[in-house]
Design a protein around this motif. Structure first.
Motif, mmCIF file in Angstrom:
data_model
loop_
_atom_site.group_PDB
_atom_site.id
_atom_site.type_symbol
_atom_site.label_atom_id
_atom_site.label_comp_id
_atom_site.label_asym_id
_atom_site.label_seq_id
_atom_site.Cartn_x
_atom_site.Cartn_y
_atom_site.Cartn_z
ATOM 1 N N VAL A 38 0.411 -1.588 0.231
ATOM 2 C CA VAL A 38 0.187 -0.286 0.369
ATOM 3 C C VAL A 38 0.450 1.232 -0.224
ATOM 4 C CG1 VAL A 38 -2.084 1.088 1.034
ATOM 5 C CG2 VAL A 38 -1.794 -1.046 0.881
ATOM 6 N N LYS A 39 2.119 1.128 0.545
ATOM 7 C CA LYS A 39 2.939 2.464 0.979
ATOM 8 C C LYS A 39 3.516 2.923 -0.417
ATOM 9 C CE LYS A 39 5.159 2.063 5.185
ATOM 10 N NZ LYS A 39 6.690 1.851 5.782
ATOM 11 N N GLY A 40 3.456 2.631 -1.804
ATOM 12 C CA GLY A 40 3.760 1.824 -2.377
ATOM 13 C C GLY A 40 3.079 3.281 -3.843
ATOM 14 N N TYR A 41 1.793 2.414 -3.445
ATOM 15 C CA TYR A 41 0.875 3.412 -4.099
ATOM 16 C C TYR A 41 0.208 4.628 -3.958
ATOM 17 C CZ TYR A 41 1.122 0.049 -7.544
ATOM 18 O OH TYR A 41 0.955 -1.255 -8.434
ATOM 19 N N ALA A 42 0.317 4.559 -2.294
ATOM 20 C CA ALA A 42 -1.195 5.824 -1.193
ATOM 21 C C ALA A 42 0.459 6.357 0.415
ATOM 22 C CB ALA A 42 -1.825 4.418 -1.156
ATOM 23 N N ALA A 43 1.245 6.132 -0.381
ATOM 24 C CA ALA A 43 1.918 7.009 0.028
ATOM 25 C C ALA A 43 1.814 7.979 1.758
ATOM 26 C CB ALA A 43 3.793 7.078 -0.031
ATOM 27 N N HIS A 44 0.919 9.050 1.021
ATOM 28 C CA HIS A 44 0.473 9.846 1.642
ATOM 29 C C HIS A 44 -0.621 9.461 2.262
ATOM 30 C CE1 HIS A 44 -1.855 9.988 -2.222
ATOM 31 N NE2 HIS A 44 -3.474 10.555 -1.240
ATOM 32 N N GLU A 45 -0.669 8.473 2.121
ATOM 33 C CA GLU A 45 -2.474 7.863 3.671
ATOM 34 C C GLU A 45 -1.299 7.452 4.553
ATOM 35 O OE1 GLU A 45 -5.331 7.986 3.154
ATOM 36 O OE2 GLU A 45 -5.683 8.396 0.942
ATOM 37 N N LYS A 46 -0.934 8.199 4.745
ATOM 38 C CA LYS A 46 -0.217 7.570 6.469
ATOM 39 C C LYS A 46 -0.673 7.144 7.211
ATOM 40 C CE LYS A 46 4.123 10.717 5.058
ATOM 41 N NZ LYS A 46 5.103 9.439 4.322
ATOM 42 N N GLU A 47 -1.533 8.090 8.016
ATOM 43 C CA GLU A 47 -2.583 7.940 9.286
ATOM 44 C C GLU A 47 -3.303 6.555 8.826
ATOM 45 O OE1 GLU A 47 -6.677 9.520 10.500
ATOM 46 O OE2 GLU A 47 -5.148 11.351 9.636
ATOM 47 N N ALA A 48 -3.551 5.698 8.027
ATOM 48 C CA ALA A 48 -4.449 4.820 8.446
ATOM 49 C C ALA A 48 -3.396 3.714 8.256
ATOM 50 C CB ALA A 48 -4.933 4.189 6.500
ATOM 51 N N LEU A 49 -1.775 3.792 7.370
ATOM 52 C CA LEU A 49 -1.310 3.221 7.307
ATOM 53 C C LEU A 49 -0.769 2.730 9.250
ATOM 54 C CD1 LEU A 49 0.860 3.253 4.549
ATOM 55 C CD2 LEU A 49 0.131 1.790 4.801
ATOM 56 N N GLY A 50 -0.295 3.912 8.824
ATOM 57 C CA GLY A 50 0.570 3.843 10.778
ATOM 58 C C GLY A 50 -0.601 3.618 12.020
ATOM 59 N N ALA A 51 -2.407 3.368 11.644
ATOM 60 C CA ALA A 51 -3.000 2.783 12.741
ATOM 61 C C ALA A 51 -2.877 1.437 11.949
ATOM 62 C CB ALA A 51 -4.187 3.278 12.256
ATOM 63 N N VAL A 52 -2.311 0.837 10.822
ATOM 64 C CA VAL A 52 -2.517 -0.810 10.943
ATOM 65 C C VAL A 52 -1.157 -1.228 11.867
ATOM 66 C CG1 VAL A 52 -2.036 -2.085 8.875
ATOM 67 C CG2 VAL A 52 -3.705 -0.711 9.083
ATOM 68 N N VAL A 53 -0.083 -1.046 11.759
ATOM 69 C CA VAL A 53 0.792 -1.128 12.293
ATOM 70 C C VAL A 53 1.222 -0.792 12.995
ATOM 71 C CG1 VAL A 53 3.581 -0.184 12.360
ATOM 72 C CG2 VAL A 53 2.702 0.018 10.190
ATOM 73 N N SER A 54 0.945 -0.714 14.319
ATOM 74 C CA SER A 54 0.191 0.841 15.372
ATOM 75 C C SER A 54 -0.892 -0.339 16.221
ATOM 76 C CB SER A 54 -0.260 1.670 15.659
ATOM 77 O OG SER A 54 -0.659 1.634 17.411
ATOM 78 N N ALA A 55 -1.601 -0.879 14.961
ATOM 79 C CA ALA A 55 -2.142 -2.257 15.762
ATOM 80 C C ALA A 55 -2.243 -3.274 15.989
ATOM 81 C CB ALA A 55 -4.134 -1.845 14.960
ATOM 82 N N ARG A 56 -0.859 -3.156 14.707
ATOM 83 C CA ARG A 56 -0.484 -5.257 14.240
ATOM 84 C C ARG A 56 0.945 -5.043 15.633
ATOM 85 N NH1 ARG A 56 4.697 -7.131 13.531
ATOM 86 N NH2 ARG A 56 4.332 -9.396 12.313
ATOM 87 N N ASN A 57 1.427 -3.728 15.829
ATOM 88 C CA ASN A 57 2.383 -4.196 16.477
ATOM 89 C C ASN A 57 1.799 -3.962 18.488
ATOM 90 O OD1 ASN A 57 4.325 -3.439 15.014
ATOM 91 N ND2 ASN A 57 4.291 -1.901 15.693
ATOM 92 N N ALA A 58 0.235 -3.361 18.458
ATOM 93 C CA ALA A 58 0.145 -4.030 20.164
ATOM 94 C C ALA A 58 -0.945 -5.651 20.051
ATOM 95 C CB ALA A 58 -0.955 -2.848 19.822
ATOM 96 N N ALA A 59 -1.507 -5.740 18.976
ATOM 97 C CA ALA A 59 -1.608 -7.497 18.738
ATOM 98 C C ALA A 59 -1.066 -8.046 18.854
ATOM 99 C CB ALA A 59 -2.580 -7.412 17.746
ATOM 100 N N VAL A 60 0.366 -8.176 18.441
ATOM 101 C CA VAL A 60 1.448 -9.208 17.886
ATOM 102 C C VAL A 60 2.205 -9.104 20.078
ATOM 103 C CG1 VAL A 60 4.150 -9.264 17.880
ATOM 104 C CG2 VAL A 60 2.449 -9.239 16.209
ATOM 105 N N SER A 61 2.534 -7.971 20.537
ATOM 106 C CA SER A 61 2.571 -7.707 21.630
ATOM 107 C C SER A 61 2.000 -8.293 23.428
ATOM 108 C CB SER A 61 2.870 -6.372 22.299
ATOM 109 O OG SER A 61 2.727 -5.768 22.305
ATOM 110 N N ALA A 62 0.431 -8.656 22.368
ATOM 111 C CA ALA A 62 -0.840 -9.065 23.503
ATOM 112 C C ALA A 62 -0.258 -10.281 24.642
ATOM 113 C CB ALA A 62 -2.017 -8.594 22.728
ATOM 114 N N SER A 63 -0.347 -10.338 25.606
ATOM 115 C CA SER A 63 -0.341 -11.953 25.953
ATOM 116 C C SER A 63 -1.515 -12.522 26.662
ATOM 117 C CB SER A 63 1.055 -11.836 26.834
ATOM 118 O OG SER A 63 0.251 -10.819 28.339
#
Length: 182
Positions: A56-81
């Motif tokens: 998605v970054k390659g096509y919609a680089a300026h959609e940082k908010e949506a991309l950042g939300a996914v990355v942040s949510a994924r990191n939280a999901a990975v670290s949840a115990s």
């Protein structure tokens, strides 16, 4: 003769208690197994997300908010115990992914990209498996909770320290359609 009847009654009670206990253990183990199935699918989804974000970054680089939300949510999901933390993180991640796919609708070149289409298909397949696994988990939780809350199981559940479990519930964000910004 009276003592034989007494022994038979004690043996019958012992067998009944053992049966109730074994049933509760079996139901608890089914919940744990159903959770492991969910956890496996959540991990599969978490593994697919970095590739999706890069595409998605390659096509919609300026959609940082949506991309950042996914990355942040994924990191939280990975670290949840704990299961409860994973459930909460999963709900946030599902909402972020819905938002990202809604944003992707505005980019025809991205939607036509074979890699994006394959990742989207893999994620949809995984989401379907997660949904089925959640349903199975919730069914196991329902059966277990019924067993420990109804008579005579409720008597022995306290003695053997069987605690009520909670199932998956839809997050508030999952009940709403994603908002797309143009």
């Amino acid at each position: 003769m009276g003592w034989i009847i007494g022994i038979i009654i004690l043996v019958a009670i012992g067998i009944a208690v053992a049966g109730i206990y074994n049933n509760m253990v079996t139901l608890r183990n089914r919940i744990d197994n159903a959770w492991q199935n969910i956890d496996t699918q959540l991990q599969r989804r978490n593994d697919l997300i970095p590739n999706l974000v890069e595409t998605v970054k390659g096509y919609a680089a300026h959609e940082k908010e949506a991309l950042g939300a996914v990355v942040s949510a994924r990191n939280a999901a990975v670290s949840a115990s704990s299961p409860d933390d994973k459930i909460a993180a999963d709900n946030v991640l599902s909402g972020a992914l819905r938002q990202l796919f809604a944003v992707a609708e505005a980019y025809p070149d991205l939607k036509a990209n074979a890699n994006f289409a394959q990742l989207q298909s893999s994620l949809e397949d995984t989401e379907n498996k997660i949904s089925y696994a959640r349903q199975s988990y919730n069914d196991c939780v329902l059966n277990y909770n019924n067993a420990i809350q109804t008579f005579p199981g409720n008597i022995f559940a306290g003695v053997f320290q069987f605690k009520e479990r909670s199932g998956f519930e839809a997050a508030e964000a999952a009940r709403e359609a994603p908002k797309v910004k143009f």
